[in-house]
Design a protein around this motif. Structure first.
Motif, PDB file in Angstrom:
ATOM      1  N   PHE A 357      -0.703  17.119 -70.914  1.00 53.52           N
ATOM      2  CA  PHE A 357      -1.312  18.201 -70.130  1.00 53.52           C
ATOM      3  C   PHE A 357      -2.104  19.089 -71.086  1.00 53.52           C
ATOM      4  O   PHE A 357      -1.517  19.759 -71.933  1.00 53.52           O
ATOM      5  CB  PHE A 357      -0.232  19.032 -69.440  1.00 53.52           C
ATOM      6  CG  PHE A 357       0.586  18.275 -68.424  1.00 53.52           C
ATOM      7  CD1 PHE A 357       0.166  18.166 -67.105  1.00 53.52           C
ATOM      8  CD2 PHE A 357       1.786  17.669 -68.783  1.00 53.52           C
ATOM      9  CE1 PHE A 357       0.923  17.472 -66.170  1.00 53.52           C
ATOM     10  CE2 PHE A 357       2.554  16.977 -67.858  1.00 53.52           C
ATOM     11  CZ  PHE A 357       2.118  16.875 -66.544  1.00 53.52           C
ATOM     12  N   ARG A 358      -3.433  19.109 -70.962  1.00 55.32           N
ATOM     13  CA  ARG A 358      -4.258  20.007 -71.795  1.00 55.32           C
ATOM     14  C   ARG A 358      -4.299  21.365 -71.115  1.00 55.32           C
ATOM     15  O   ARG A 358      -4.787  21.486 -69.992  1.00 55.32           O
ATOM     16  CB  ARG A 358      -5.675  19.451 -71.927  1.00 55.32           C
ATOM     17  CG  ARG A 358      -5.686  18.027 -72.399  1.00 55.32           C
ATOM     18  CD  ARG A 358      -6.431  17.863 -73.722  1.00 55.32           C
ATOM     19  NE  ARG A 358      -6.201  16.506 -74.206  1.00 55.32           N
ATOM     20  CZ  ARG A 358      -6.883  15.436 -73.785  1.00 55.32           C
ATOM     21  NH1 ARG A 358      -7.862  15.579 -72.907  1.00 55.32           N
ATOM     22  NH2 ARG A 358      -6.591  14.235 -74.247  1.00 55.32           N
ATOM     23  N   GLN A 359      -3.774  22.344 -71.806  1.00 51.51           N
ATOM     24  CA  GLN A 359      -3.564  23.651 -71.182  1.00 51.51           C
ATOM     25  C   GLN A 359      -4.477  24.698 -71.792  1.00 51.51           C
ATOM     26  O   GLN A 359      -4.897  24.551 -72.931  1.00 51.51           O
ATOM     27  CB  GLN A 359      -2.106  24.068 -71.393  1.00 51.51           C
ATOM     28  CG  GLN A 359      -1.126  22.987 -70.970  1.00 51.51           C
ATOM     29  CD  GLN A 359       0.298  23.250 -71.447  1.00 51.51           C
ATOM     30  OE1 GLN A 359       0.847  24.292 -71.193  1.00 51.51           O
ATOM     31  NE2 GLN A 359       0.878  22.288 -72.147  1.00 51.51           N
ATOM     32  N   SER A 360      -4.743  25.766 -71.040  1.00 53.81           N
ATOM     33  CA  SER A 360      -5.593  26.812 -71.611  1.00 53.81           C
ATOM     34  C   SER A 360      -4.949  28.188 -71.555  1.00 53.81           C
ATOM     35  O   SER A 360      -5.618  29.198 -71.718  1.00 53.81           O
ATOM     36  CB  SER A 360      -6.960  26.826 -70.922  1.00 53.81           C
ATOM     37  OG  SER A 360      -6.833  26.667 -69.542  1.00 53.81           O
ATOM     38  N   PHE A 361      -3.618  28.227 -71.350  1.00 55.35           N
ATOM     39  CA  PHE A 361      -2.971  29.545 -71.324  1.00 55.35           C
ATOM     40  C   PHE A 361      -2.807  30.096 -72.740  1.00 55.35           C
ATOM     41  O   PHE A 361      -2.847  29.346 -73.716  1.00 55.35           O
ATOM     42  CB  PHE A 361      -1.613  29.457 -70.616  1.00 55.35           C
ATOM     43  CG  PHE A 361      -0.516  28.894 -71.478  1.00 55.35           C
ATOM     44  CD1 PHE A 361       0.296  29.740 -72.210  1.00 55.35           C
ATOM     45  CD2 PHE A 361      -0.301  27.530 -71.566  1.00 55.35           C
ATOM     46  CE1 PHE A 361       1.295  29.232 -73.032  1.00 55.35           C
ATOM     47  CE2 PHE A 361       0.691  27.015 -72.374  1.00 55.35           C
ATOM     48  CZ  PHE A 361       1.495  27.860 -73.114  1.00 55.35           C
ATOM     49  N   THR A 362      -2.645  31.417 -72.844  1.00 53.36           N
ATOM     50  CA  THR A 362      -2.392  32.046 -74.146  1.00 53.36           C
ATOM     51  C   THR A 362      -1.124  32.894 -74.063  1.00 53.36           C
ATOM     52  O   THR A 362      -0.726  33.308 -72.962  1.00 53.36           O
ATOM     53  CB  THR A 362      -3.561  32.961 -74.560  1.00 53.36           C
ATOM     54  OG1 THR A 362      -3.775  33.915 -73.501  1.00 53.36           O
ATOM     55  CG2 THR A 362      -4.836  32.175 -74.805  1.00 53.36           C
ATOM     56  N   PHE A 363      -0.520  33.144 -75.211  1.00 53.72           N
ATOM     57  CA  PHE A 363       0.678  33.995 -75.314  1.00 53.72           C
ATOM     58  C   PHE A 363       0.426  34.975 -76.447  1.00 53.72           C
ATOM     59  O   PHE A 363       0.432  34.605 -77.621  1.00 53.72           O
ATOM     60  CB  PHE A 363       1.893  33.108 -75.589  1.00 53.72           C
ATOM     61  CG  PHE A 363       3.191  33.864 -75.704  1.00 53.72           C
ATOM     62  CD1 PHE A 363       3.606  34.733 -74.698  1.00 53.72           C
ATOM     63  CD2 PHE A 363       4.014  33.705 -76.817  1.00 53.72           C
ATOM     64  CE1 PHE A 363       4.805  35.429 -74.790  1.00 53.72           C
ATOM     65  CE2 PHE A 363       5.225  34.393 -76.921  1.00 53.72           C
ATOM     66  CZ  PHE A 363       5.612  35.250 -75.906  1.00 53.72           C
ATOM     67  N   THR A 364       0.133  36.218 -76.082  1.00 57.79           N
ATOM     68  CA  THR A 364      -0.240  37.223 -77.077  1.00 57.79           C
ATOM     69  C   THR A 364       0.525  38.513 -76.813  1.00 57.79           C
ATOM     70  O   THR A 364       0.535  38.984 -75.668  1.00 57.79           O
ATOM     71  CB  THR A 364      -1.755  37.558 -76.972  1.00 57.79           C
ATOM     72  OG1 THR A 364      -2.466  36.343 -76.773  1.00 57.79           O
ATOM     73  CG2 THR A 364      -2.272  38.255 -78.208  1.00 57.79           C
ATOM     74  N   ASP A 365       1.125  39.079 -77.864  1.00 54.43           N
ATOM     75  CA  ASP A 365       1.884  40.336 -77.736  1.00 54.43           C
ATOM     76  C   ASP A 365       2.890  40.278 -76.592  1.00 54.43           C
ATOM     77  O   ASP A 365       3.030  41.256 -75.831  1.00 54.43           O
ATOM     78  CB  ASP A 365       0.921  41.524 -77.491  1.00 54.43           C
ATOM     79  CG  ASP A 365       0.038  41.776 -78.699  1.00 54.43           C
ATOM     80  OD1 ASP A 365       0.475  41.440 -79.822  1.00 54.43           O
ATOM     81  OD2 ASP A 365      -1.079  42.284 -78.510  1.00 54.43           O
ATOM     82  N   GLY A 366       3.533  39.135 -76.426  1.00 51.74           N
ATOM     83  CA  GLY A 366       4.572  39.009 -75.393  1.00 51.74           C
ATOM     84  C   GLY A 366       4.041  38.750 -73.998  1.00 51.74           C
ATOM     85  O   GLY A 366       4.819  38.651 -73.054  1.00 51.74           O
ATOM     86  N   LEU A 367       2.696  38.670 -73.865  1.00 48.17           N
ATOM     87  CA  LEU A 367       2.098  38.487 -72.533  1.00 48.17           C
ATOM     88  C   LEU A 367       1.455  37.100 -72.416  1.00 48.17           C
ATOM     89  O   LEU A 367       0.714  36.669 -73.309  1.00 48.17           O
ATOM     90  CB  LEU A 367       1.012  39.539 -72.268  1.00 48.17           C
ATOM     91  CG  LEU A 367       1.399  41.020 -72.393  1.00 48.17           C
ATOM     92  CD1 LEU A 367       0.202  41.903 -72.016  1.00 48.17           C
ATOM     93  CD2 LEU A 367       2.587  41.369 -71.511  1.00 48.17           C
ATOM     94  N   LEU A 368       1.714  36.443 -71.286  1.00 51.68           N
ATOM     95  CA  LEU A 368       1.059  35.164 -70.995  1.00 51.68           C
ATOM     96  C   LEU A 368      -0.199  35.422 -70.170  1.00 51.68           C
ATOM     97  O   LEU A 368      -0.229  36.317 -69.316  1.00 51.68           O
ATOM     98  CB  LEU A 368       1.998  34.267 -70.175  1.00 51.68           C
ATOM     99  CG  LEU A 368       3.175  33.640 -70.936  1.00 51.68           C
ATOM    100  CD1 LEU A 368       4.243  33.163 -69.952  1.00 51.68           C
ATOM    101  CD2 LEU A 368       2.695  32.484 -71.799  1.00 51.68           C
ATOM    102  N   HIS A 369      -1.233  34.609 -70.424  1.00 52.26           N
ATOM    103  CA  HIS A 369      -2.465  34.692 -69.638  1.00 52.26           C
ATOM    104  C   HIS A 369      -2.914  33.264 -69.337  1.00 52.26           C
ATOM    105  O   HIS A 369      -2.909  32.409 -70.237  1.00 52.26           O
ATOM    106  CB  HIS A 369      -3.552  35.445 -70.427  1.00 52.26           C
ATOM    107  CG  HIS A 369      -4.744  35.795 -69.589  1.00 52.26           C
ATOM    108  ND1 HIS A 369      -5.672  34.857 -69.190  1.00 52.26           N
ATOM    109  CD2 HIS A 369      -5.132  36.971 -69.043  1.00 52.26           C
ATOM    110  CE1 HIS A 369      -6.590  35.444 -68.443  1.00 52.26           C
ATOM    111  NE2 HIS A 369      -6.293  36.731 -68.341  1.00 52.26           N
TER     112      HIS A 369
END
Ligand code: GCO
Ligand code: MG
Length: 408
Positions: A357-369
């Motif tokens: 699964f090629r994903q494009s989410f990010t995890f920054t400063d405890g927050l998922l986007h």
């Protein structure tokens, strides 16, 4: 525009996943997650044998109509198999609609209500020092909210405790075992109730009062036991106590609620709004734990969350490893858009899952986007998926010391 094909892809990179891929006559594709841990092939068959023939030739834009048609025309309503199948269709159609609009899905759901979704990770330990290390490791990974699970003296194996600490930097816990029969675990509620408050005391002493801490009771207590635990944990100010009782008995939560102000989260095994009617109307819970994948998709879960919003009840969408990256992406778009967002569970998948699964989410400063790709932002590499065929796997189950089967 018409749906020209729909394929069910079963793959097992780090664990089993069931994915529905819908293709339109204009060549646009959408993905939906239909993974039901330990019962994967039942949903694959429900989709392949009974739902795919109904989709061919339909207008992919008609999401609500397709949802109602699949729910009502089956006659047999509800249940995890049916609702996971409907969820996969629903999410795949939202993916297509958002790709056609050229927007990330959260834009179609009303746009972002926040910068990102606060995520909680899973810390665990076989003893307190190991648990404290696990919490530290999660803080270093960037988590700003942490679930605490611990072994219980006298019990061999307890839900939520990682078999090995820190494998490849992951400290997660994969309960489904790739074995031909379910693994048996032992359980003793009195031992658990005696042990847990001291563990939370140690965690608070080490990390202070501000860090949001969560705990999952995994359906094991009676209402009066849950009431006692909720009360005993009050000094440690939990973000939530999850699944304190097997909540198909919604009235049980009246008893728990009347004894404790520890916030309560319930619903990962629920699949429709009907499972929440009493809980939400009587304000017996604080967080809705349903997964997009098991609750009929974005269309249905959004309605549950809108109902909950009227009572200041928030979301806490289920995000264990048995929700595929497609199901996680759907959750993240919803998390970003709704007003009554609470928290998002984030249990990291193994490395092979990212090959499929090629994903494009990010995890920054405890927050998922979820990222800003059009649609869900997940692509399935079908060649990679084919390299990892289905492996039979079961969740464990529990027995008490006298041999009685208990809720796991
Ligand atoms: C959680 C859950 C999971 C379940 C699993 C079962 O809160 O994340 O309790 O760990 O056990 O999803 O399939
Ligand atoms: Mg849980």
């Amino acid at each position: 525009m018409k749906i020209s094909s729909a394929d069910v892809i079963v793959t097992s990179p780090d664990r089993n996943f069931v994915t529905l891929k819908i293709t339109t006559d204009e060549g646009v594709t959408g993905l939906g997650d239909a993974t039901l841990n330990g019962r994967e092939l039942a949903v694959a068959s429900y989709l392949r044998d009974h739902v795919v023939p109904l989709l061919l030739g339909r207008d992919p834009h008609r999401i609500e109509d397709t949802w109602q048609f699949l729910y009502r025309s089956a006659y047999w309503r509800r249940g995890p198999v049916t609702m996971s199948a409907i969820a996969a269709v629903d999410v795949a159609l939202w993916d297509i609609k958002a790709k056609l609009a050229g927007m990330p899905l959260y834009q179609l759901l009303g746009g972002a209500s926040r910068h990102g979704a606060l995520a909680y990770g899973h810390a665990s330990g076989r003893d307190v020092p190991q648990l404290l290390d696990s919490v530290r490791e999660h803080l270093e990974l960037g988590f700003r909210a942490i679930r605490i699970q611990t072994a219980v003296p006298g019990l061999n194996k307890v839900y939520g405790v990682a078999a090995q600490p820190g494998v490849d930097g992951r400290y997660d816990y994969e309960p489904a075992q790739r074995t031909p029969l379910p693994v048996e675990e032992d359980w003793d509620t009195r031992a658990y109730l005696r042990h847990l408050p001291g563990v939370f005391e140690a965690v608070r002493n080490e990390f202070g009062p501000a860090l949001p801490l969560l705990h999952d009771g995994h359906h094991r207590m009676t209402p009066i036991q849950a009431a006692r635990l909720g009360r005993d944990l009050e000094p440690y100010d939990l973000f939530w106590l999850e699944d304190c009782t097997p909540a198909e008995n919604q009235e049980a939560l009246r008893l728990v609620r009347s004894h404790t102000v520890t916030p309560l989260a319930i619903g990962e095994v629920f699949n429709t709004v009907w499972d929440y009617q009493t809980l939400i109307r009587e304000q017996l819970i604080d967080y809705v734990r349903s997964a997009v994948t098991h609750t009929g998709g974005i269309t249905a879960l959004r309605k549950v969350l809108d109902f909950a919003a009227q009572y200041q009840i928030k979301s806490g969408i289920h995000g264990p490893t048995d929700i595929s990256p497609v199901g996680m992406a759907a959750a993240l778009h919803l998390d970003l858009a709704i007003h009554n967002f609470g928290i998002q569970e984030y249990m990291r998948h193994g490395p092979r899952t990212a090959e499929v699964f090629r994903q494009s989410f990010t995890f920054t400063d405890g927050l998922l986007h979820p990222g800003d790709q059009p649609g869900l932002g997940v692509e399935l590499d079908e060649q990679a998926a084919a390299r990892f065929p289905y492996v039979p796997a079961y969740l464990p189950y529990s027995r008490l010391h006298d041999g009685t089967v208990h809720d796991w």
